[in-house]
Enzyme design. Structure first.
Site, PDB file in Angstrom:
ATOM      1  N   GLU A 150       0.865  -1.182   0.000  1.00 41.40           N
ATOM      2  CA  GLU A 150       0.000   0.000   0.000  1.00 41.40           C
ATOM      3  C   GLU A 150       0.900   1.230   0.000  1.00 41.40           C
ATOM      4  O   GLU A 150       1.640   1.472   0.951  1.00 41.40           O
ATOM      5  CB  GLU A 150      -0.925   0.002   1.218  1.00 41.40           C
ATOM      6  N   ALA A 152      -0.110   4.632  -1.153  1.00 32.28           N
ATOM      7  CA  ALA A 152      -0.746   5.903  -0.805  1.00 32.28           C
ATOM      8  C   ALA A 152      -0.697   6.075   0.710  1.00 32.28           C
ATOM      9  O   ALA A 152      -0.844   5.104   1.460  1.00 32.28           O
ATOM     10  CB  ALA A 152      -2.189   5.941  -1.298  1.00 32.28           C
ATOM     11  N   ALA A 345       3.680  10.504   7.201  1.00 31.58           N
ATOM     12  CA  ALA A 345       4.551   9.438   6.677  1.00 31.58           C
ATOM     13  C   ALA A 345       3.796   8.129   6.750  1.00 31.58           C
ATOM     14  O   ALA A 345       2.902   7.952   7.575  1.00 31.58           O
ATOM     15  CB  ALA A 345       5.834   9.352   7.499  1.00 31.58           C
ATOM     16  N   LYS A 346       4.146   7.195   5.868  1.00 36.12           N
ATOM     17  CA  LYS A 346       3.417   5.918   5.816  1.00 36.12           C
ATOM     18  C   LYS A 346       3.607   5.122   7.108  1.00 36.12           C
ATOM     19  O   LYS A 346       2.670   4.523   7.609  1.00 36.12           O
ATOM     20  CB  LYS A 346       3.880   5.093   4.614  1.00 36.12           C
ATOM     21  N   VAL A 347       4.826   5.099   7.631  1.00 34.89           N
ATOM     22  CA  VAL A 347       5.077   4.444   8.906  1.00 34.89           C
ATOM     23  C   VAL A 347       5.306   5.531   9.944  1.00 34.89           C
ATOM     24  O   VAL A 347       6.286   6.277   9.870  1.00 34.89           O
ATOM     25  CB  VAL A 347       6.306   3.510   8.842  1.00 34.89           C
TER      26      VAL A 347
END
Length: 351
Positions: A150, A152, A345-347
């Site tokens: 994923e 996005a 941020a994604k993480v």
């Protein structure tokens, strides 16, 4: 139009469109492994469940709380991770099931609190989209939600994949096979094909300065997740409330300008929400209903869900889809890129 604007939202749109395929993959490939994990944990007869998560995964964990308490009668709580990670508390967690839900499985506080729970005697289960994550490594059991990469920043397919995986896990704990979920991929595809209806709603609310989203029962996690999606993509302040809590004060801020989105499940949650809908209409609210046809017909606007005959506990997997689309379309209409919200941020590495 610049090359950047031509690409805006393409990743999020593609990942939303993948959801029927992801749901089918879980049912066909993931279900046997989920059932095996459930059988192993059921054999240990946990007396209590603690759910640990952040962000979108926290809303998936709340859905699991409703499932576990309603379907199994098993008391549940949402963990406060700082009690162990910041304050160093070490509660006695023998015979307690600790379920940690995380898309990436990489946030340090989730990893540390899960390790502390296991050291304190808990049965630990990680539900992630990354079987090679640090969280999976420190947990005794793991469920892979099989959503695929994923990219996005707003989570879409990992949210619905987490819901279905948690549903199948709870069904496994109670000895069920989750067969009722077989209709979900096709229903999800039908809903996602109705994007033009959502685009009309988006054009109506693109200039909204504030939104209120409400529901009850199984629909409440949907309301919270929809609010999060709207805030992180379009930057519209979106406030989510249980219908019961909305009547205890926040109702005073409702007017005929800011829209109220009501997620009306077809079942006991929707019945419990009815007095709230009546009060909202009485205040002249611009009421948008996501739910059954008769509820949509009595509102200012809405989106009808094909929930007739579908178990109430499965409806959240469909309810969120038009609301994901709404967040996407409102963001595009406001000239912003939903793939890359500012400051995110994604993480997210919380400690």
């Amino acid at each position: 139009m610049s090359p950047l604007s031509e690409q805006a939202g393409r990743i999020m749109a593609a990942e939303m469109a993948e959801q029927p395929t992801v749901l089918r993959r879980i049912l066909e490939q993931g279900a046997p492994r989920i059932r095996a994990v459930a059988e192993q944990i059921s054999a240990r007869s946990p007396r209590f469940v603690l759910l640990t998560a952040r962000g979108t995964s926290d809303n998936a964990a709340l859905y699991a709380k409703y499932l576990l308490e309603i379907r199994l009668g098993l008391p549940c709580g949402l963990a406060s991770m700082s009690t162990t990670t910041a304050y160093g508390a070490r509660p006695d967690l023998r015979d307690v099931l600790v379920i940690t839900v995380s898309q990436s499985g990489g946030s340090p506080d989730l990893v540390d609190s899960t390790k502390a729970a296991r050291d304190a005697g808990a049965i630990t289960l990680a539900v992630t989209n990354n079987p090679d994550s640090p969280l999976a490594a420190v947990s005794e059991h793991h469920i892979d939600i099989l959503a695929g990469p994923e990219k996005a920043l707003p989570a879409t397919k990992t949210y619905t994949a987490s819901l279905l995986s948690l549903y199948l896990f709870v069904e496994g704990l109670r000895g069920g096979d989750g067969a009722e979920a077989a209709v979900l991929p096709d229903l999800a595809a039908e809903l996602l094909a109705r994007g033009d209806e959502v685009k009309q709603l988006a054009s109506r609310y693109r200039f909204a300065e504030r939104m209120v989203i409400t529901s009850r029962g199984y629909g409440y996690p949907t309301a919270k997740e929809a609010a999060l999606k709207l805030m992180e993509t379009s930057y519209i302040p979106a406030l989510s409330y249980s219908g019961a809590d909305l009547l205890h004060g926040p109702l005073a801020m409702v007017d005929n300008i800011s829209p109220v989105i009501a997620v009306v499940t077809d079942g006991k949650g929707g019945e419990a929400l009815q007095p709230v809908l009546d009060r909202l209409r009485g205040r002249g609210a611009d009421l948008v209903v996501i739910g059954p046809r008769e509820q949509v017909a009595a509102a200012s606007a809405g989106f009808e869900l094909p929930t007739a005959g579908l178990a109430e506990e499965l409806q959240p997997i469909l309810e969120i889809l038009p609301l994901q689309l709404l967040a996407y379309e409102v963001t595009i209409a406001r000239g912003q890129d939903p793939d890359a919200p500012r400051a995110l941020a994604k993480v997210t590495e919380t400690h």
